[in-house]
Design a protein around this motif. Structure first.
Motif, PDB file in Angstrom:
ATOM      1  N   ASP A 416       0.721  -1.482   0.356  1.00 49.50           N
ATOM      2  CA  ASP A 416      -0.379   0.204   0.210  1.00 49.50           C
ATOM      3  C   ASP A 416       0.795   1.245   0.134  1.00 49.50           C
ATOM      4  OD1 ASP A 416      -1.617   2.470   1.165  1.00 49.50           O
ATOM      5  OD2 ASP A 416      -3.461   0.790   1.608  1.00 49.50           O
ATOM      6  N   LYS A 462      -2.004   2.464  10.766  1.00 48.89           N
ATOM      7  CA  LYS A 462      -2.513   1.381  11.293  1.00 48.89           C
ATOM      8  C   LYS A 462      -2.774   0.414  10.399  1.00 48.89           C
ATOM      9  CE  LYS A 462      -5.359   6.023  10.587  1.00 48.89           C
ATOM     10  NZ  LYS A 462      -7.206   6.580  10.701  1.00 48.89           N
ATOM     11  N   PRO A 463      -3.663  -0.387  11.062  1.00 47.52           N
ATOM     12  CA  PRO A 463      -3.398  -2.011  10.616  1.00 47.52           C
ATOM     13  C   PRO A 463      -4.067  -2.212   9.254  1.00 47.52           C
ATOM     14  CG  PRO A 463      -4.795  -2.198  12.335  1.00 47.52           C
ATOM     15  CD  PRO A 463      -4.401  -0.494  12.745  1.00 47.52           C
ATOM     16  N   GLU A 464      -4.615  -0.889   9.138  1.00 45.02           N
ATOM     17  CA  GLU A 464      -5.707  -1.443   7.438  1.00 45.02           C
ATOM     18  C   GLU A 464      -4.778  -1.043   6.307  1.00 45.02           C
ATOM     19  OE1 GLU A 464      -7.855   2.291   9.061  1.00 45.02           O
ATOM     20  OE2 GLU A 464      -6.980   0.506  10.315  1.00 45.02           O
ATOM     21  N   ILE A 466      -1.935  -2.888   5.993  1.00 44.26           N
ATOM     22  CA  ILE A 466      -2.027  -4.438   5.387  1.00 44.26           C
ATOM     23  C   ILE A 466      -2.776  -5.294   5.159  1.00 44.26           C
ATOM     24  CG2 ILE A 466       0.429  -3.919   6.304  1.00 44.26           C
ATOM     25  CD1 ILE A 466      -0.500  -5.742   8.466  1.00 44.26           C
ATOM     26  N   SER A 467      -3.846  -4.749   4.450  1.00 43.05           N
ATOM     27  CA  SER A 467      -5.191  -5.445   4.185  1.00 43.05           C
ATOM     28  C   SER A 467      -5.000  -6.185   3.331  1.00 43.05           C
ATOM     29  CB  SER A 467      -5.834  -4.972   4.277  1.00 43.05           C
ATOM     30  OG  SER A 467      -7.059  -3.978   5.754  1.00 43.05           O
ATOM     31  N   ASN A 468      -4.837  -8.087   3.451  1.00 42.89           N
ATOM     32  CA  ASN A 468      -4.350  -8.599   2.627  1.00 42.89           C
ATOM     33  C   ASN A 468      -2.640  -8.271   1.616  1.00 42.89           C
ATOM     34  OD1 ASN A 468      -7.368  -9.603   2.025  1.00 42.89           O
ATOM     35  ND2 ASN A 468      -8.008  -7.597   0.967  1.00 42.89           N
ATOM     36  N   ALA A 469      -2.380  -7.866   2.458  1.00 52.00           N
ATOM     37  CA  ALA A 469      -0.810  -7.759   2.249  1.00 52.00           C
ATOM     38  C   ALA A 469       0.159  -9.063   2.864  1.00 52.00           C
ATOM     39  CB  ALA A 469      -0.384  -6.812   2.929  1.00 52.00           C
ATOM     40  N   THR A 474       3.463  -6.610   6.327  1.00 52.67           N
ATOM     41  CA  THR A 474       2.741  -7.015   7.355  1.00 52.67           C
ATOM     42  C   THR A 474       4.519  -6.372   8.398  1.00 52.67           C
ATOM     43  OG1 THR A 474       1.200  -8.842   6.946  1.00 52.67           O
ATOM     44  CG2 THR A 474       2.012  -8.397   9.429  1.00 52.67           C
ATOM     45  N   THR A 505      -4.502  -3.156  17.345  1.00 51.99           N
ATOM     46  CA  THR A 505      -4.719  -3.559  16.141  1.00 51.99           C
ATOM     47  C   THR A 505      -5.163  -5.157  16.612  1.00 51.99           C
ATOM     48  OG1 THR A 505      -2.346  -4.788  16.881  1.00 51.99           O
ATOM     49  CG2 THR A 505      -2.088  -3.299  15.377  1.00 51.99           C
TER      50      THR A 505
END
Length: 515
Positions: A416, A462-464, A466-469, A474, A505
Protein backbone atom coordinates in the motif's frame (compact mmCIF):
# COMPACT_ATOMS: atom_id res chain seq x y z
CA UNK A 1 60.35 28.52 -15.64
CA UNK A 2 59.56 27.56 -12.04
CA UNK A 3 57.71 24.82 -10.25
CA UNK A 4 54.03 25.50 -11.10
CA UNK A 5 53.90 28.72 -9.11
CA UNK A 6 56.20 27.58 -6.30
CA UNK A 7 59.10 30.04 -6.55
CA UNK A 8 61.12 28.09 -4.00
CA UNK A 9 60.45 24.65 -5.49
CA UNK A 10 62.70 22.66 -7.83
CA UNK A 11 62.96 23.65 -11.47
CA UNK A 12 60.94 21.59 -13.99
CA UNK A 13 62.72 18.60 -15.48
CA UNK A 14 62.73 18.62 -19.30
CA UNK A 15 63.84 15.35 -20.89
CA UNK A 16 65.82 15.49 -24.13
CA UNK A 17 63.73 12.77 -25.74
CA UNK A 18 64.69 10.07 -28.21
CA UNK A 19 64.33 11.48 -31.73
CA UNK A 20 64.89 8.17 -33.51
CA UNK A 21 62.29 6.28 -31.46
CA UNK A 22 59.73 9.07 -31.73
CA UNK A 23 60.29 9.36 -35.50
CA UNK A 24 59.89 5.61 -35.96
CA UNK A 25 56.62 5.58 -34.06
CA UNK A 26 55.29 8.58 -36.00
CA UNK A 27 56.09 6.66 -39.18
CA UNK A 28 53.88 3.80 -37.90
CA UNK A 29 56.69 1.37 -37.21
CA UNK A 30 55.60 -1.45 -34.89
CA UNK A 31 56.03 -0.40 -31.24
CA UNK A 32 57.54 -3.84 -30.46
CA UNK A 33 60.28 -3.18 -33.01
CA UNK A 34 60.91 0.34 -31.72
CA UNK A 35 61.07 -0.86 -28.10
CA UNK A 36 63.56 -3.57 -29.05
CA UNK A 37 65.73 -1.06 -30.91
CA UNK A 38 65.37 1.70 -28.31
CA UNK A 39 64.71 0.00 -24.95
CA UNK A 40 65.40 3.19 -22.97
CA UNK A 41 62.68 5.15 -24.80
CA UNK A 42 59.63 5.37 -22.51
CA UNK A 43 57.47 6.49 -25.39
CA UNK A 44 57.81 3.08 -27.11
CA UNK A 45 56.71 1.31 -23.93
CA UNK A 46 53.84 3.77 -23.59
CA UNK A 47 52.56 2.82 -27.06
CA UNK A 48 52.77 -0.88 -26.16
CA UNK A 49 51.08 -0.40 -22.77
CA UNK A 50 48.21 1.68 -24.18
CA UNK A 51 47.55 -0.83 -26.95
CA UNK A 52 47.55 -3.75 -24.52
CA UNK A 53 45.20 -1.98 -22.11
CA UNK A 54 42.81 -1.09 -24.93
CA UNK A 55 42.71 -4.73 -26.04
CA UNK A 56 41.89 -5.91 -22.52
CA UNK A 57 45.31 -7.40 -21.74
CA UNK A 58 45.58 -5.67 -18.39
CA UNK A 59 48.54 -7.65 -17.00
CA UNK A 60 50.51 -7.17 -20.22
CA UNK A 61 49.72 -3.45 -20.12
CA UNK A 62 50.84 -3.35 -16.49
CA UNK A 63 54.18 -4.98 -17.40
CA UNK A 64 54.82 -2.69 -20.38
CA UNK A 65 53.88 0.41 -18.37
CA UNK A 66 56.08 -0.65 -15.45
CA UNK A 67 59.04 -1.07 -17.80
CA UNK A 68 58.50 2.34 -19.40
CA UNK A 69 58.02 3.89 -15.99
CA UNK A 70 61.39 2.65 -14.76
CA UNK A 71 63.12 3.65 -18.01
CA UNK A 72 61.62 7.10 -17.55
CA UNK A 73 62.78 7.32 -13.95
CA UNK A 74 66.32 6.55 -15.07
CA UNK A 75 66.20 9.36 -17.61
CA UNK A 76 64.67 11.82 -15.15
CA UNK A 77 67.36 11.15 -12.57
CA UNK A 78 70.11 11.58 -15.16
CA UNK A 79 68.59 14.96 -15.94
CA UNK A 80 68.57 16.22 -12.37
CA UNK A 81 65.19 15.06 -11.03
CA UNK A 82 65.41 14.29 -7.29
CA UNK A 83 62.32 12.12 -6.97
CA UNK A 84 59.89 15.01 -6.77
CA UNK A 85 59.13 18.23 -8.59
CA UNK A 86 57.53 19.20 -11.91
CA UNK A 87 57.78 17.12 -15.06
CA UNK A 88 55.59 19.23 -17.39
CA UNK A 89 53.22 17.36 -19.68
CA UNK A 90 53.45 20.26 -22.14
CA UNK A 91 57.06 19.26 -22.89
CA UNK A 92 56.64 16.57 -25.54
CA UNK A 93 59.62 14.33 -24.57
CA UNK A 94 58.23 14.04 -21.01
CA UNK A 95 55.04 12.44 -22.25
CA UNK A 96 56.42 8.95 -22.73
CA UNK A 97 57.13 8.67 -19.01
CA UNK A 98 53.86 10.33 -17.98
CA UNK A 99 51.81 8.13 -20.33
CA UNK A 100 53.43 5.02 -18.80
CA UNK A 101 52.51 6.26 -15.31
CA UNK A 102 48.91 6.82 -16.46
CA UNK A 103 48.59 3.31 -17.94
CA UNK A 104 50.18 1.84 -14.82
CA UNK A 105 47.55 3.66 -12.74
CA UNK A 106 44.69 2.37 -14.90
CA UNK A 107 46.01 -1.20 -14.88
CA UNK A 108 46.56 -1.12 -11.13
CA UNK A 109 43.01 0.14 -10.70
CA UNK A 110 41.65 -2.67 -12.86
CA UNK A 111 43.39 -5.38 -10.82
CA UNK A 112 42.38 -3.71 -7.53
CA UNK A 113 45.93 -2.73 -6.57
CA UNK A 114 44.61 0.34 -4.79
CA UNK A 115 47.85 1.48 -3.15
CA UNK A 116 49.73 1.47 -6.46
CA UNK A 117 46.84 3.24 -8.18
CA UNK A 118 46.84 5.99 -5.54
CA UNK A 119 50.65 6.28 -5.72
CA UNK A 120 50.57 6.73 -9.49
CA UNK A 121 47.87 9.41 -9.22
CA UNK A 122 49.94 11.22 -6.62
CA UNK A 123 53.00 11.02 -8.87
CA UNK A 124 51.09 12.47 -11.82
CA UNK A 125 49.75 15.22 -9.59
CA UNK A 126 53.26 16.05 -8.40
CA UNK A 127 54.72 15.96 -11.93
CA UNK A 128 52.01 18.10 -13.52
CA UNK A 129 48.48 18.67 -12.18
CA UNK A 130 47.23 18.88 -15.77
CA UNK A 131 48.65 15.49 -16.76
CA UNK A 132 45.89 13.37 -15.21
CA UNK A 133 43.18 15.21 -17.13
CA UNK A 134 45.13 15.01 -20.39
CA UNK A 135 45.65 11.27 -19.92
CA UNK A 136 42.03 10.38 -19.10
CA UNK A 137 42.38 10.18 -15.33
CA UNK A 138 40.82 13.50 -14.37
CA UNK A 139 37.73 12.07 -12.71
CA UNK A 140 39.75 9.45 -10.89
CA UNK A 141 42.35 11.99 -9.83
CA UNK A 142 39.67 14.32 -8.56
CA UNK A 143 38.09 11.41 -6.69
CA UNK A 144 41.46 10.56 -5.17
CA UNK A 145 42.00 14.15 -4.11
CA UNK A 146 38.48 14.23 -2.72
CA UNK A 147 39.23 11.11 -0.69
CA UNK A 148 42.41 12.78 0.53
CA UNK A 149 40.47 15.86 1.56
CA UNK A 150 37.89 13.66 3.27
CA UNK A 151 40.63 11.87 5.22
CA UNK A 152 42.16 15.22 6.14
CA UNK A 153 38.79 16.54 7.22
CA UNK A 154 37.97 13.46 9.30
CA UNK A 155 41.44 13.53 10.85
CA UNK A 156 41.02 17.19 11.73
CA UNK A 157 37.61 16.44 13.21
CA UNK A 158 39.07 13.64 15.36
CA UNK A 159 41.87 15.93 16.51
CA UNK A 160 39.41 18.71 17.34
CA UNK A 161 37.28 16.27 19.32
CA UNK A 162 40.28 14.94 21.25
CA UNK A 163 42.20 18.21 21.64
CA UNK A 164 41.02 18.98 25.16
CA UNK A 165 41.68 15.42 26.44
CA UNK A 166 45.17 15.64 24.90
CA UNK A 167 45.80 18.97 26.65
CA UNK A 168 44.49 17.45 29.88
CA UNK A 169 46.96 14.55 29.55
CA UNK A 170 49.85 16.93 28.84
CA UNK A 171 49.05 19.15 31.82
CA UNK A 172 48.51 16.15 34.08
CA UNK A 173 51.89 14.69 33.11
CA UNK A 174 53.71 17.94 33.86
CA UNK A 175 51.90 18.57 37.13
CA UNK A 176 52.37 14.95 38.27
CA UNK A 177 56.13 15.21 37.70
CA UNK A 178 56.24 18.50 39.63
CA UNK A 179 54.28 17.11 42.56
CA UNK A 180 56.32 13.90 42.73
CA UNK A 181 59.70 15.68 42.54
CA UNK A 182 59.21 19.03 44.30
CA UNK A 183 56.55 18.12 46.86
CA UNK A 184 56.91 14.39 47.53
CA UNK A 185 60.67 14.50 46.98
CA UNK A 186 61.25 11.54 44.67
CA UNK A 187 64.39 11.80 42.58
CA UNK A 188 63.17 10.28 39.28
CA UNK A 189 59.44 9.67 39.54
CA UNK A 190 59.01 8.59 35.92
CA UNK A 191 55.88 6.65 36.72
CA UNK A 192 53.93 9.64 38.05
CA UNK A 193 53.42 11.30 34.63
CA UNK A 194 52.89 7.87 33.05
CA UNK A 195 50.16 7.13 35.56
CA UNK A 196 48.54 10.51 34.92
CA UNK A 197 48.43 9.95 31.15
CA UNK A 198 47.23 6.32 31.44
CA UNK A 199 44.49 7.23 33.90
CA UNK A 200 43.15 10.00 31.66
CA UNK A 201 43.71 8.81 28.09
CA UNK A 202 41.88 10.35 25.13
CA UNK A 203 38.64 8.47 25.80
CA UNK A 204 36.35 10.17 28.31
CA UNK A 205 34.79 6.99 29.69
CA UNK A 206 35.72 5.38 33.01
CA UNK A 207 38.59 7.73 33.92
CA UNK A 208 37.99 7.32 37.65
CA UNK A 209 37.96 3.58 37.22
CA UNK A 210 41.18 3.65 35.21
CA UNK A 211 42.88 5.68 37.94
CA UNK A 212 41.75 3.28 40.66
CA UNK A 213 42.75 0.21 38.61
CA UNK A 214 46.18 1.67 37.95
CA UNK A 215 46.93 2.39 41.61
CA UNK A 216 45.59 -0.96 42.81
CA UNK A 217 47.40 -2.82 40.04
CA UNK A 218 50.73 -1.25 40.91
CA UNK A 219 50.19 -1.94 44.61
CA UNK A 220 49.33 -5.59 44.03
CA UNK A 221 52.20 -6.12 41.61
CA UNK A 222 54.82 -4.57 43.85
CA UNK A 223 53.45 -6.24 46.98
CA UNK A 224 53.40 -9.72 45.47
CA UNK A 225 56.71 -9.22 43.69
CA UNK A 226 58.54 -7.87 46.71
CA UNK A 227 57.26 -10.65 48.97
CA UNK A 228 58.06 -13.54 46.62
CA UNK A 229 61.39 -12.33 45.24
CA UNK A 230 62.69 -11.85 48.78
CA UNK A 231 61.82 -15.52 49.46
CA UNK A 232 62.69 -17.30 46.20
CA UNK A 233 65.21 -15.00 44.53
CA UNK A 234 65.29 -13.73 40.96
CA UNK A 235 65.50 -15.66 37.71
CA UNK A 236 63.45 -16.72 34.68
CA UNK A 237 61.08 -19.09 36.46
CA UNK A 238 60.79 -16.73 39.43
CA UNK A 239 59.75 -13.88 37.13
CA UNK A 240 57.16 -16.10 35.43
CA UNK A 241 55.76 -17.21 38.80
CA UNK A 242 55.62 -13.66 40.17
CA UNK A 243 53.78 -12.40 37.06
CA UNK A 244 51.26 -15.26 37.20
CA UNK A 245 50.50 -14.69 40.87
CA UNK A 246 50.39 -10.89 40.65
CA UNK A 247 48.09 -10.83 37.62
CA UNK A 248 45.90 -13.58 39.08
CA UNK A 249 45.50 -11.62 42.30
CA UNK A 250 44.66 -8.48 40.31
CA UNK A 251 42.07 -10.27 38.18
CA UNK A 252 40.58 -11.83 41.32
CA UNK A 253 40.19 -8.35 42.84
CA UNK A 254 38.86 -6.73 39.65
CA UNK A 255 38.41 -7.82 36.04
CA UNK A 256 39.55 -4.54 34.44
CA UNK A 257 42.40 -4.66 31.88
CA UNK A 258 44.54 -1.94 33.46
CA UNK A 259 44.76 -3.48 36.93
CA UNK A 260 46.06 -6.80 35.55
CA UNK A 261 48.52 -5.12 33.19
CA UNK A 262 49.94 -2.85 35.91
CA UNK A 263 50.16 -5.70 38.39
CA UNK A 264 52.14 -7.80 35.92
CA UNK A 265 54.49 -5.00 34.82
CA UNK A 266 55.11 -3.86 38.40
CA UNK A 267 55.91 -7.42 39.46
CA UNK A 268 58.42 -7.68 36.60
CA UNK A 269 59.98 -4.40 37.71
CA UNK A 270 60.48 -5.71 41.24
CA UNK A 271 61.81 -9.03 39.99
CA UNK A 272 64.35 -7.50 37.62
CA UNK A 273 65.32 -3.93 38.57
CA UNK A 274 64.29 -3.18 42.14
CA UNK A 275 65.97 -5.28 44.86
CA UNK A 276 63.56 -6.73 47.46
CA UNK A 277 63.06 -4.35 50.36
CA UNK A 278 64.31 -1.39 48.31
CA UNK A 279 62.27 1.83 48.42
CA UNK A 280 61.83 1.76 44.64
CA UNK A 281 58.71 -0.36 44.97
CA UNK A 282 56.88 1.81 47.50
CA UNK A 283 58.01 4.91 45.62
CA UNK A 284 56.41 3.56 42.45
CA UNK A 285 53.20 2.99 44.39
CA UNK A 286 53.27 6.59 45.59
CA UNK A 287 54.01 7.83 42.07
CA UNK A 288 51.04 5.86 40.75
CA UNK A 289 48.83 7.43 43.39
CA UNK A 290 50.16 10.92 42.59
CA UNK A 291 49.59 10.45 38.86
CA UNK A 292 46.07 9.12 39.35
CA UNK A 293 45.06 11.89 41.74
CA UNK A 294 46.57 14.61 39.56
CA UNK A 295 44.65 13.21 36.57
CA UNK A 296 41.39 13.38 38.48
CA UNK A 297 42.19 16.92 39.66
CA UNK A 298 42.86 18.04 36.08
CA UNK A 299 39.52 16.60 34.97
CA UNK A 300 37.77 18.47 37.78
CA UNK A 301 39.51 21.80 37.11
CA UNK A 302 39.67 21.71 33.28
CA UNK A 303 36.74 19.49 32.35
CA UNK A 304 35.24 18.69 29.00
CA UNK A 305 31.55 19.48 28.68
CA UNK A 306 29.68 16.47 30.12
CA UNK A 307 26.82 16.70 27.62
CA UNK A 308 28.36 18.03 24.39
CA UNK A 309 30.08 14.92 23.07
CA UNK A 310 27.27 12.54 23.97
CA UNK A 311 24.75 14.89 22.41
CA UNK A 312 26.73 14.93 19.15
CA UNK A 313 26.94 11.12 19.23
CA UNK A 314 23.18 10.78 19.63
CA UNK A 315 22.50 13.33 16.89
CA UNK A 316 24.87 11.53 14.52
CA UNK A 317 23.13 8.18 15.06
CA UNK A 318 19.72 9.79 14.52
CA UNK A 319 20.96 11.51 11.33
CA UNK A 320 21.99 8.11 9.99
CA UNK A 321 18.63 6.65 11.02
CA UNK A 322 16.75 9.41 9.16
CA UNK A 323 18.90 8.86 6.06
CA UNK A 324 18.32 5.10 6.18
CA UNK A 325 14.55 5.50 6.43
CA UNK A 326 14.51 7.97 3.53
CA UNK A 327 16.52 5.62 1.33
CA UNK A 328 14.20 2.75 2.23
CA UNK A 329 11.23 4.91 1.26
CA UNK A 330 12.93 5.82 -2.03
CA UNK A 331 13.56 2.15 -2.79
CA UNK A 332 9.99 1.18 -1.99
CA UNK A 333 8.56 3.94 -4.20
CA UNK A 334 10.76 2.97 -7.15
CA UNK A 335 10.56 -0.76 -6.42
CA UNK A 336 14.37 -0.62 -6.62
CA UNK A 337 16.51 -2.69 -4.24
CA UNK A 338 19.68 -0.57 -4.65
CA UNK A 339 18.70 2.33 -2.35
CA UNK A 340 17.52 -0.17 0.26
CA UNK A 341 20.76 -2.15 0.02
CA UNK A 342 22.69 1.09 0.60
CA UNK A 343 20.40 1.94 3.50
CA UNK A 344 20.99 -1.46 5.06
CA UNK A 345 24.77 -1.00 4.82
CA UNK A 346 24.49 2.35 6.58
CA UNK A 347 22.21 0.92 9.25
CA UNK A 348 24.61 -1.92 9.99
CA UNK A 349 27.47 0.56 10.48
CA UNK A 350 25.78 2.43 13.34
CA UNK A 351 26.92 0.24 16.23
CA UNK A 352 30.19 2.11 16.69
CA UNK A 353 28.24 5.36 17.02
CA UNK A 354 25.97 3.85 19.66
CA UNK A 355 29.01 2.49 21.55
CA UNK A 356 30.59 5.97 21.42
CA UNK A 357 27.35 7.44 22.82
CA UNK A 358 27.39 5.07 25.79
CA UNK A 359 31.11 5.70 26.45
CA UNK A 360 30.71 9.48 26.33
CA UNK A 361 27.64 9.31 28.58
CA UNK A 362 29.70 7.39 31.12
CA UNK A 363 32.48 9.96 30.86
CA UNK A 364 29.97 12.78 31.16
CA UNK A 365 28.56 11.32 34.37
CA UNK A 366 32.07 11.21 35.84
CA UNK A 367 32.72 14.83 34.90
CA UNK A 368 29.37 15.98 36.31
CA UNK A 369 30.17 14.13 39.52
CA UNK A 370 33.70 15.45 40.17
CA UNK A 371 33.74 18.90 38.53
CA UNK A 372 31.90 21.66 40.44
CA UNK A 373 31.63 23.61 37.18
CA UNK A 374 29.12 21.08 35.81
CA UNK A 375 27.20 19.90 38.85
CA UNK A 376 24.16 21.77 37.51
CA UNK A 377 24.24 19.64 34.31
CA UNK A 378 23.42 16.38 36.07
CA UNK A 379 19.69 16.49 35.31
CA UNK A 380 20.31 17.36 31.68
CA UNK A 381 22.81 14.54 31.40
CA UNK A 382 20.37 12.11 33.00
CA UNK A 383 17.73 13.11 30.45
CA UNK A 384 20.18 12.48 27.60
CA UNK A 385 21.33 9.18 29.15
CA UNK A 386 17.70 7.99 29.17
CA UNK A 387 17.69 8.19 25.36
CA UNK A 388 20.57 5.73 24.83
CA UNK A 389 18.54 2.51 25.09
CA UNK A 390 15.57 3.75 23.00
CA UNK A 391 17.95 5.03 20.29
CA UNK A 392 19.74 1.67 20.27
CA UNK A 393 16.40 -0.18 20.06
CA UNK A 394 15.14 2.12 17.29
CA UNK A 395 18.25 1.54 15.17
CA UNK A 396 17.97 -2.22 15.62
CA UNK A 397 14.34 -2.09 14.49
CA UNK A 398 15.28 0.11 11.53
CA UNK A 399 17.74 -2.56 10.42
CA UNK A 400 14.97 -5.16 10.51
CA UNK A 401 12.65 -2.81 8.60
CA UNK A 402 15.31 -2.28 5.93
CA UNK A 403 15.98 -6.02 5.58
CA UNK A 404 12.30 -6.83 5.22
CA UNK A 405 11.77 -3.93 2.79
CA UNK A 406 14.56 -5.36 0.66
CA UNK A 407 12.84 -8.76 0.65
CA UNK A 408 9.53 -7.09 -0.21
CA UNK A 409 11.02 -5.36 -3.27
CA UNK A 410 12.91 -8.43 -4.46
CA UNK A 411 9.75 -10.53 -4.14
CA UNK A 412 7.77 -7.83 -5.97
CA UNK A 413 5.21 -7.91 -3.18
CA UNK A 414 2.25 -5.55 -3.32
CA UNK A 415 2.55 -2.66 -0.85
CA UNK A 416 0.00 0.00 0.00
CA UNK A 417 1.51 3.41 -0.95
CA UNK A 418 0.39 4.75 2.41
CA UNK A 419 2.97 2.50 4.11
CA UNK A 420 5.69 4.16 2.06
CA UNK A 421 4.29 7.55 3.09
CA UNK A 422 4.53 6.45 6.71
CA UNK A 423 8.19 5.49 6.28
CA UNK A 424 8.95 8.86 4.67
CA UNK A 425 7.09 10.75 7.41
CA UNK A 426 9.03 8.82 10.01
CA UNK A 427 12.30 9.85 8.35
CA UNK A 428 11.22 13.49 8.70
CA UNK A 429 10.21 12.91 12.32
CA UNK A 430 13.63 11.44 13.12
CA UNK A 431 15.26 14.57 11.69
CA UNK A 432 13.13 16.70 14.02
CA UNK A 433 14.21 14.45 16.88
CA UNK A 434 17.86 14.96 15.90
CA UNK A 435 17.40 18.72 16.00
CA UNK A 436 15.75 18.37 19.42
CA UNK A 437 18.81 16.52 20.74
CA UNK A 438 21.12 19.31 19.53
CA UNK A 439 18.92 22.14 20.80
CA UNK A 440 19.96 23.91 23.99
CA UNK A 441 17.40 24.31 26.80
CA UNK A 442 14.71 26.76 25.71
CA UNK A 443 15.43 26.32 21.99
CA UNK A 444 13.16 24.73 19.39
CA UNK A 445 12.35 22.05 18.50
CA UNK A 446 11.87 20.82 22.03
CA UNK A 447 10.67 17.44 23.25
CA UNK A 448 7.01 18.45 22.95
CA UNK A 449 7.44 19.38 19.26
CA UNK A 450 9.30 16.15 18.50
CA UNK A 451 6.61 14.12 20.25
CA UNK A 452 3.88 15.94 18.33
CA UNK A 453 5.48 15.06 14.98
CA UNK A 454 5.93 11.43 16.02
CA UNK A 455 2.33 11.22 17.22
CA UNK A 456 1.14 12.27 13.77
CA UNK A 457 3.15 9.42 12.25
CA UNK A 458 1.80 6.99 14.84
CA UNK A 459 -1.78 7.98 14.01
CA UNK A 460 -1.27 6.82 10.42
CA UNK A 461 0.22 3.42 11.27
CA UNK A 462 -3.13 1.67 11.05
CA UNK A 463 -3.63 -2.07 10.56
CA UNK A 464 -5.80 -1.50 7.49
CA UNK A 465 -2.63 -0.47 5.60
CA UNK A 466 -1.77 -4.15 5.33
CA UNK A 467 -5.19 -5.57 4.50
CA UNK A 468 -4.66 -8.56 2.20
CA UNK A 469 -0.91 -7.84 2.24
CA UNK A 470 1.92 -10.36 2.28
CA UNK A 471 4.27 -11.24 5.13
CA UNK A 472 6.92 -8.65 4.28
CA UNK A 473 4.44 -5.75 4.22
CA UNK A 474 3.08 -6.91 7.58
CA UNK A 475 6.57 -6.99 9.08
CA UNK A 476 7.40 -3.54 7.67
CA UNK A 477 4.35 -2.01 9.36
CA UNK A 478 5.05 -3.86 12.61
CA UNK A 479 8.63 -2.59 12.66
CA UNK A 480 7.43 0.90 11.81
CA UNK A 481 5.18 0.87 14.86
CA UNK A 482 7.99 -0.45 17.07
CA UNK A 483 10.33 2.30 15.85
CA UNK A 484 7.71 4.95 16.63
CA UNK A 485 7.43 3.66 20.20
CA UNK A 486 11.21 3.72 20.61
CA UNK A 487 11.52 7.25 19.25
CA UNK A 488 8.68 8.59 21.37
CA UNK A 489 10.67 7.41 24.38
CA UNK A 490 13.63 9.43 23.06
CA UNK A 491 11.23 12.40 23.02
CA UNK A 492 10.53 11.84 26.71
CA UNK A 493 7.40 9.66 26.82
CA UNK A 494 7.12 6.58 28.99
CA UNK A 495 6.85 3.34 27.07
CA UNK A 496 3.23 2.79 28.04
CA UNK A 497 2.32 6.32 26.88
CA UNK A 498 4.17 5.73 23.61
CA UNK A 499 2.26 2.49 23.01
CA UNK A 500 -0.99 4.32 23.59
CA UNK A 501 -0.34 6.59 20.58
CA UNK A 502 -0.66 3.68 18.15
CA UNK A 503 -3.97 2.69 16.54
CA UNK A 504 -5.09 -0.66 17.99
CA UNK A 505 -4.57 -3.86 16.02
CA UNK A 506 -6.95 -5.94 18.15
CA UNK A 507 -10.31 -5.28 19.75
CA UNK A 508 -9.03 -5.19 23.32
CA UNK A 509 -5.35 -4.13 23.30
CA UNK A 510 -3.24 -4.48 26.42
CA UNK A 511 -2.54 -0.73 26.32
CA UNK A 512 -5.72 1.21 25.48
CA UNK A 513 -5.18 3.81 22.73
CA UNK A 514 -5.33 7.53 23.37
CA UNK A 515 -8.70 9.10 22.71
Amino acid sequence: MTSFGDLLGPQPTLLPGDDEAESALLNHEAPETVAAAHPTASIAWAYLAEAALESGATITAYAYARTGYHRGLDQLRRNGWKGFGPVPYSHEPNRGFLRCVAVLAKAARDINEHDEYARCLDLLEDCDPKAAEALGLADRARASRARGRTRLKSGSARLKLSLLPIIQCALAAGVAWFVATDIVGHESPFFAPIAAVVSLGVSLGARLRRSAELVVGVTVGIGVGDLLISLIGSGPWQIALVVVLAMSAAVFLDGGPIIAMQAGSSAVLVATLIPPGNMGGPNRMVDALVGGLVGIAIVALIPTHPVWRARKDAASVLATAASVLQKVADGLVANDPKPIEEALRKARATQSGIDALRTDLKGGREIARISPMYWNHRNRLATLAATADPIDNAVRNIRVLARRSLTLVRDDEILDPRVVDEVEKLAHAVEVLRQMILADPGQKPDAAEAARVLRSVAAGAKPELISNAGLSATVVLAQLRSIIVDLLQVAGLKRISALATLPPTVEHPHVPPEL
